[in-house]
Design a protein around this motif. Sequence first.
Motif, PDB file in Angstrom:
ATOM      1  N   LYS A 103       6.891  -4.638   5.548  1.00  0.00           N
ATOM      2  CA  LYS A 103       7.432  -3.420   6.134  1.00  0.00           C
ATOM      3  C   LYS A 103       6.343  -2.349   6.181  1.00  0.00           C
ATOM      4  O   LYS A 103       5.645  -2.109   5.191  1.00  0.00           O
ATOM      5  CB  LYS A 103       8.609  -2.896   5.305  1.00  0.00           C
ATOM      6  N   GLU A 104       6.232  -1.690   7.309  1.00  0.00           N
ATOM      7  CA  GLU A 104       5.225  -0.656   7.467  1.00  0.00           C
ATOM      8  C   GLU A 104       5.602   0.575   6.653  1.00  0.00           C
ATOM      9  O   GLU A 104       6.768   0.950   6.561  1.00  0.00           O
ATOM     10  CB  GLU A 104       5.107  -0.274   8.941  1.00  0.00           C
ATOM     11  N   ASN A 146       0.823  -1.212   0.000  1.00  0.00           N
ATOM     12  CA  ASN A 146       0.000   0.000   0.000  1.00  0.00           C
ATOM     13  C   ASN A 146       0.860   1.266   0.000  1.00  0.00           C
ATOM     14  O   ASN A 146       0.651   2.190   0.775  1.00  0.00           O
ATOM     15  CB  ASN A 146      -0.946   0.006   1.206  1.00  0.00           C
ATOM     16  N   VAL A 147       1.837   1.270  -0.881  1.00  0.00           N
ATOM     17  CA  VAL A 147       2.750   2.402  -0.982  1.00  0.00           C
ATOM     18  C   VAL A 147       2.582   3.074  -2.345  1.00  0.00           C
ATOM     19  O   VAL A 147       2.269   2.416  -3.345  1.00  0.00           O
ATOM     20  CB  VAL A 147       4.211   1.948  -0.777  1.00  0.00           C
ATOM     21  N   TYR A 184       2.556  -2.583  -4.275  1.00  0.00           N
ATOM     22  CA  TYR A 184       3.458  -3.364  -3.430  1.00  0.00           C
ATOM     23  C   TYR A 184       4.787  -3.494  -4.151  1.00  0.00           C
ATOM     24  O   TYR A 184       4.859  -3.453  -5.392  1.00  0.00           O
ATOM     25  CB  TYR A 184       2.879  -4.752  -3.120  1.00  0.00           C
ATOM     26  N   VAL A 185       5.859  -3.632  -3.374  1.00  0.00           N
ATOM     27  CA  VAL A 185       7.199  -3.855  -3.923  1.00  0.00           C
ATOM     28  C   VAL A 185       7.798  -5.022  -3.163  1.00  0.00           C
ATOM     29  O   VAL A 185       7.967  -4.966  -1.941  1.00  0.00           O
ATOM     30  CB  VAL A 185       8.092  -2.608  -3.771  1.00  0.00           C
ATOM     31  N   LEU A 186       8.112  -6.095  -3.872  1.00  0.00           N
ATOM     32  CA  LEU A 186       8.688  -7.293  -3.283  1.00  0.00           C
ATOM     33  C   LEU A 186      10.190  -7.319  -3.542  1.00  0.00           C
ATOM     34  O   LEU A 186      10.634  -7.132  -4.680  1.00  0.00           O
ATOM     35  CB  LEU A 186       8.036  -8.537  -3.886  1.00  0.00           C
ATOM     36  N   VAL A 187      10.973  -7.524  -2.480  1.00  0.00           N
ATOM     37  CA  VAL A 187      12.427  -7.519  -2.584  1.00  0.00           C
ATOM     38  C   VAL A 187      12.987  -8.879  -2.184  1.00  0.00           C
ATOM     39  O   VAL A 187      12.623  -9.440  -1.141  1.00  0.00           O
ATOM     40  CB  VAL A 187      13.032  -6.421  -1.674  1.00  0.00           C
TER      41      VAL A 187
END
Length: 395
Positions: free
Chosen positions: A50-51, A8-9, A22-25
């Motif tokens: 991560k918040e 939710n960024v 969303y970003v998955l690392v």
Amino acid sequence: MEEFVLRNVTVVNPDHTMDNAYVLVKGGKIAAIGEDQYITQDLPEIVEEKEVESGAVLVPGMIDVHIHGTNNVDTMDATQEALKTMAETLPSEGTTSFLATTITQHPDLITKALKNAASFAAEDRSAGCAEMIGVHLEGPFFSKDKAGAQPKEHLMQADVELFQKWQKEAEGLIKWVSLAPEQDPDHALIRYLTKNGVITAAAHSNASLEEVEKAANSGVSHVTHLFNGMSGLHHREPGVASAALLNQNVTNEIIADGVHVHPAMVKLAFHMKGAAGLLLITDSIRAKCLHNGTYDLGGQTVTVEGNKPYLEDGTIAGSMLKMNEAMRNILDYTGCTVEEAAAMTAWNAAAKLGLSRKGSIEPGKDADFVLLDREKEVLRTWCRGEIAYEKGKEG
């Protein structure tokens, strides 16, 4: 390396913004990015979430191609500790990659700094700090007429053999060279640099528009700190600044601190070049992050008062600017979009350097990104997937 997901960024890239993303690392790389509602397609297993603060935006890690120092260290210190301190300090301003920048000095001292940079790069560095991606050789091939804070006693004509020696000592790390075209009258060095893939920039030069145009035909593709240390916009004698603005094949870098260049002139440059033609840089010195006082720059005493460093004769000597401040200022001065600001702080530098693994938030790229609040203050910075700075947890 840890695996995590931001949810939710708002993700800002140079060409678009994605809300509720969303970003998955994974493994220091961006594994996936998409709309948060579809996250289960790319997230078959549970990873740490991560918040993200409300109202914050995620922008590509900033790339500073012109920085001498910060936090009481300088590239010319020629120590491992100096470059380590730079790499560890810069994420606090959103910088995730940088070119360690030299200054005009005795050739032996430049050699020492270059050898040190090569040694630093050879070490296996932690992902949780800014990456030194090369060296920017600023000087000593400059004009005395436009020396600025470059020590005049060490200025010289362009020398191909000397550069070859330096590049060997640097183990190929010199990616960028700033020089005055008139100090290379036959363009031998300009052509050599261009042939060998080194970016050549006009700087500290009193050249005419015609001289710069000829140099551009030989390979000059950039102008260093636009308006500073160069012949200007005179209506009968257009100089380097005029050529920089008019030639669309030449990119410009600019110090958007309100000290080096008036905001109205920054706005003029933006209107002339567009976001694609400008790179924001700091040109900062060791005094950045420190208090008012006196400091060293290339063997010269620099006095710092507020955001202005200057030599004894009043000449501005580097800056106190941070990259997130440069982003905030360009937004204020020009009215540009956040996407355009992201291009000027990250994408353009990566593209210029041919760094396809950096410059935007996309799958397969290094997980270099910065979480900014509404005022463009840095909340958190990740360098190659590792947290490198978090506001409130300094030190």
